[in-house]
Design a protein around this motif. Structure first.
Motif, PDB file in Angstrom:
ATOM      1  N   CYS A 199       0.832  -1.209   0.000  1.00  0.00           N
ATOM      2  CA  CYS A 199       0.000   0.000   0.000  1.00  0.00           C
ATOM      3  C   CYS A 199       0.865   1.257   0.000  1.00  0.00           C
ATOM      4  O   CYS A 199       0.531   2.242  -0.660  1.00  0.00           O
ATOM      5  N   LYS A 200       1.990   1.224   0.707  1.00  0.00           N
ATOM      6  CA  LYS A 200       2.920   2.358   0.689  1.00  0.00           C
ATOM      7  C   LYS A 200       3.491   2.559  -0.706  1.00  0.00           C
ATOM      8  O   LYS A 200       3.646   3.686  -1.170  1.00  0.00           O
ATOM      9  N   GLY A 253      -6.697  11.801  -2.394  1.00  0.00           N
ATOM     10  CA  GLY A 253      -6.154  10.469  -2.655  1.00  0.00           C
ATOM     11  C   GLY A 253      -7.244   9.441  -2.904  1.00  0.00           C
ATOM     12  O   GLY A 253      -7.060   8.254  -2.643  1.00  0.00           O
ATOM     13  N   GLN A 254      -8.380   9.890  -3.417  1.00  0.00           N
ATOM     14  CA  GLN A 254      -9.533   9.008  -3.595  1.00  0.00           C
ATOM     15  C   GLN A 254      -9.942   8.824  -5.055  1.00  0.00           C
ATOM     16  O   GLN A 254     -11.043   8.365  -5.329  1.00  0.00           O
ATOM     17  N   LEU A 276      -7.690   3.036  -0.261  1.00  0.00           N
ATOM     18  CA  LEU A 276      -7.627   1.698  -0.851  1.00  0.00           C
ATOM     19  C   LEU A 276      -8.949   1.251  -1.463  1.00  0.00           C
ATOM     20  O   LEU A 276      -8.968   0.335  -2.283  1.00  0.00           O
ATOM     21  N   ARG A 277     -10.034   1.917  -1.132  1.00  0.00           N
ATOM     22  CA  ARG A 277     -11.301   1.621  -1.797  1.00  0.00           C
ATOM     23  C   ARG A 277     -11.194   1.930  -3.289  1.00  0.00           C
ATOM     24  O   ARG A 277     -11.760   1.219  -4.123  1.00  0.00           O
ATOM     25  N   ILE A 310     -11.707  -0.708  -6.380  1.00  0.00           N
ATOM     26  CA  ILE A 310     -12.597  -0.476  -7.518  1.00  0.00           C
ATOM     27  C   ILE A 310     -11.830  -0.660  -8.828  1.00  0.00           C
ATOM     28  O   ILE A 310     -12.298  -1.330  -9.749  1.00  0.00           O
ATOM     29  N   MET A 311     -10.629  -0.088  -8.889  1.00  0.00           N
ATOM     30  CA  MET A 311      -9.804  -0.233 -10.088  1.00  0.00           C
ATOM     31  C   MET A 311      -9.509  -1.705 -10.374  1.00  0.00           C
ATOM     32  O   MET A 311      -9.587  -2.163 -11.519  1.00  0.00           O
TER      33      MET A 311
END
Length: 189
Positions: A71-72, A141-142, A91-92, A96-97
């Protein structure tokens, strides 16, 4: 006959208890968001940046847990390339991606056009284009703007919309799709 009948009830009761236990203990996606159903036990994201030349191809989620180091790396990869600033990526959006990518059944990585955007970058882009939102989810960041050479904007947008999990913007003229983890909505064409 009584013993057979009692044995039948016992078997039935035993099978019923087993079935109830199996259903309760089995991992289920019935309560999960719809887009996660295609996520699987392992989630992998593949992207490259035409701006920085960087590539990312990694598993970031295994059996219900996000991998902190992965994640980093995703956050670093999706930084604002104009000024090298970053913010933790929600991370949502990555989920989705990933789900949309899986629905399209492609192995080609996404081309990331824009991930996190600093307020300065967003203001600069907004001054050049009316298609940039003042309070863009990119600044939180969404959101991500993505392209695939093997899929049309329409195909990508339909896959992202099928996730029922955020915003999907179609930018046919610029050949990219915006995906975010905000309110479910769609726009563009």
């Amino acid at each position: 006959m009584t013993s057979d009948s009692q044995a039948g009830l016992s078997r039935r009761a035993l099978l019923g208890a087993f079935a109830a236990t199996a259903l309760t203990a089995a991992p289920t996606f019935s309560k999960a968001a719809g887009f996660l159903r295609g996520g699987g036990d392992i989630r992998r994201i593949r992207m490259y940046s035409g701006r920085t030349g960087e590539r990312i191809d990694m598993v970031y989620w295994i059996e219900g847990k996000y991998i902190k180091d992965a994640c980093k790396e995703i956050t670093h990869f999706m930084r604002d390339w104009r000024n090298d600033l970053h913010m933790d990526i929600d991370l949502r959006t990555i989920d989705i991606m990933t789900a949309a990518h899986n629905l399209m059944d492609v192995s080609e990585p996404y081309m990331l056009l824009s991930g996190y955007r600093s307020p300065q970058t967003n203001a600069m882009l907004r001054s050049r284009s009316r298609g940039v939102a003042k309070n863009s989810l990119h600044m939180k960041g969404q959101a991500a703007d993505l392209r695939l050479a093997s899929r049309s904007v329409g195909q990508m947008a339909r896959a992202a919309s099928a996730c029922h999990a955020g915003g999907v913007g179609s930018y046919s003229r610029s050949n990219f799709v915006h995906m975010d983890c905000g309110v479910v909505r769609s726009w563009g064409g």
